[in-house]
Write an enzyme that holds these catalytic residues in place. Structure first.
Site, short mmCIF file in Angstrom:
data_model
loop_
_atom_site.label_atom_id
_atom_site.label_comp_id
_atom_site.label_asym_id
_atom_site.label_seq_id
_atom_site.Cartn_x
_atom_site.Cartn_y
_atom_site.Cartn_z
N ASP A 11 0.85 -1.19 0.00
CA ASP A 11 0.00 0.00 0.00
C ASP A 11 0.89 1.24 0.00
OD1 ASP A 11 -2.18 1.64 0.12
OD2 ASP A 11 -2.75 1.13 2.17
N ASP B 269 -2.85 2.53 -6.11
CA ASP B 269 -1.83 2.60 -5.06
C ASP B 269 -1.74 1.39 -4.14
OD1 ASP B 269 -4.28 3.09 -3.92
OD2 ASP B 269 -3.56 4.64 -2.56
N GLU B 270 -2.45 0.30 -4.45
CA GLU B 270 -2.31 -0.88 -3.60
C GLU B 270 -2.59 -2.16 -4.39
OE1 GLU B 270 -5.24 -1.52 -0.48
OE2 GLU B 270 -6.57 -0.04 -1.40
#
Length: 366
Positions: free
Chosen positions: A14, A108-109
């Protein structure tokens, strides 16, 4: 539990305050300052906040007005999604150097299954450290990670040592980790559910574990069974390299509230065009059209219709959305409209996926 179950080593990576961190990376004058990515208008919403802003209680999805009130020195920055996608692509390429079993959740993860990996490294903990360093060396950005036996625990763990840290929950530590965990930190337990659990005397994983499956289903419906199993370290979902969406949609929030259905039809035309573009790009069609209406008082209303055939064309989508708009009288002026398509022609693929279960009694190095 049987030791015949699949044995997995899962990493959840993350990025730390991704959008805001990218802006601070590209604009050195913003480093160390409280910034919010999003619109600063009265209708604006915070898409991401830097850690400097978070100290003042600024959070994603917060109204820009409230964010500014919490942090008078807050600097608003317009989002640059092309730039975020560019960096996300670089990060994803790093993931693929280690495994093809990568399941992106957003820009983003992502989850990575490194049980068997391209580096031949038996330690998921060391792989996570290496990936985080590679991300920093390549992009200049920090990432956090969680490592454990399944996706649920890995995701929860990735939040423990944020920012720029990681947490490994070894197989023999899983049950104690979950028992000690505050209930609001369980992935899938939102604010409303947490408040309901508090009223039932459930404050930690240990409290949750003491409730029967029947009790949880009576109070939380289908989610009750999910809570019953995850607190025991059982989460059967494998890392899916190609995530199959359950719905595809598009929506717009308006700068001024709309009270005229004529203006709404005009907006729905644009929304239907965007939805058609997304459907054709993904080569997806669906049968159930849902119209989403958010009123000026933030009341949300949805109306759906299921067709006997799959559609992906703007004309049919718009025609159905219009029908739904006129289905009942509007309660107030409207600040948001959205159209989504569900019951997709991809769902038949999910029904054939083999169900897997993971034992917490794993005896291999992490």
């Amino acid at each position: 539990m049987s030791n015949d179950f699949p044995r997995r080593k899962i990493i959840h990576v993350d990025m730390d305050a991704f959008y805001a961190s990218v802006e601070q990376l590209d604009h050195p004058e913003l480093r160390g300052k409280p910034i919010a990515v999003g619109g600063s208008s009265k209708r604006g919403v915070v898409a991401a906040a830097s850690y400097e802003a978070r100290k003042f209680g600024v959070r994603s999805a917060m109204s820009s007005v409230i964010a500014q009130r919490n942090c008078p020195e807050l600097i608003f920055v317009k989002p640059r999604f092309d730039r975020y996608r560019e960096i996300s692509h670089q990060i994803r390429n790093i993931f693929y150097e280690y495994t093809d079993l990568v399941e992106p959740l957003s820009l983003d993860e992502a989850y990575l299954d490194v049980t068997v990996n391209k580096k031949g490294n038996p330690s998921a903990t060391l792989i996570a450290q290496e990936i985080r360093q590679r991300i920093f060396d390549t992009t200049g950005l920090n990432a956090s990670a969680g490592i454990s036996i399944n996706k649920f625990i890995a995701k929860v763990a990735s939040d423990v040592n944020k920012p720029n840290g990681q947490k490994t929950v070894n197989p023999e530590e899983v049950l104690q980790f979950l028992e000690d965990l505050e209930i609001r930190k369980f992935y899938g337990v939102g604010k409303v559910t947490a408040e309901k659990m508090y009223k039932l005397g459930i404050f930690t994983g240990k409290d949750l574990k003491q409730k029967t499956e029947q009790f949880l289903e009576e109070h939380f419906g289908k989610s009750g069974r999910y809570y019953y199993h995850v607190v025991r370290g059982i989460h059967t979902s494998p890392v899916k390299p190609h995530r199959i969406p359950k719905s595809v949609g598009a929506e717009r929030t308006f700068s001024e509230n709309l009270s005229s259905e004529i203006f709404m039809l005009e907006r729905l035309d644009h929304i239907a065009s965007e939805l058609e573009r997304r459907l054709k790009k993904s080569k997806i069609a669906g049968k159930t059209v849902t119209l989403k209406i958010k009123y000026s008082d933030f009341t949300l209303n949805t109306r759906s219709k299921t067709l006997p055939y799959y559609i992906a064309e703007k004309g049919l989508i718009l025609e159905t959305a219009k029908e739904l708009l006129y289905q009942e009288k509007l309660q107030n002026s409207v600040r948001l409209l959205g159209i989504s398509l569900a019951n997709l022609n991809t769902e038949k693929d999910t029904k054939t996926q083999k169900k897997e279960t993971v034992s917490v009694q794993l005896k291999f190095d992490f």
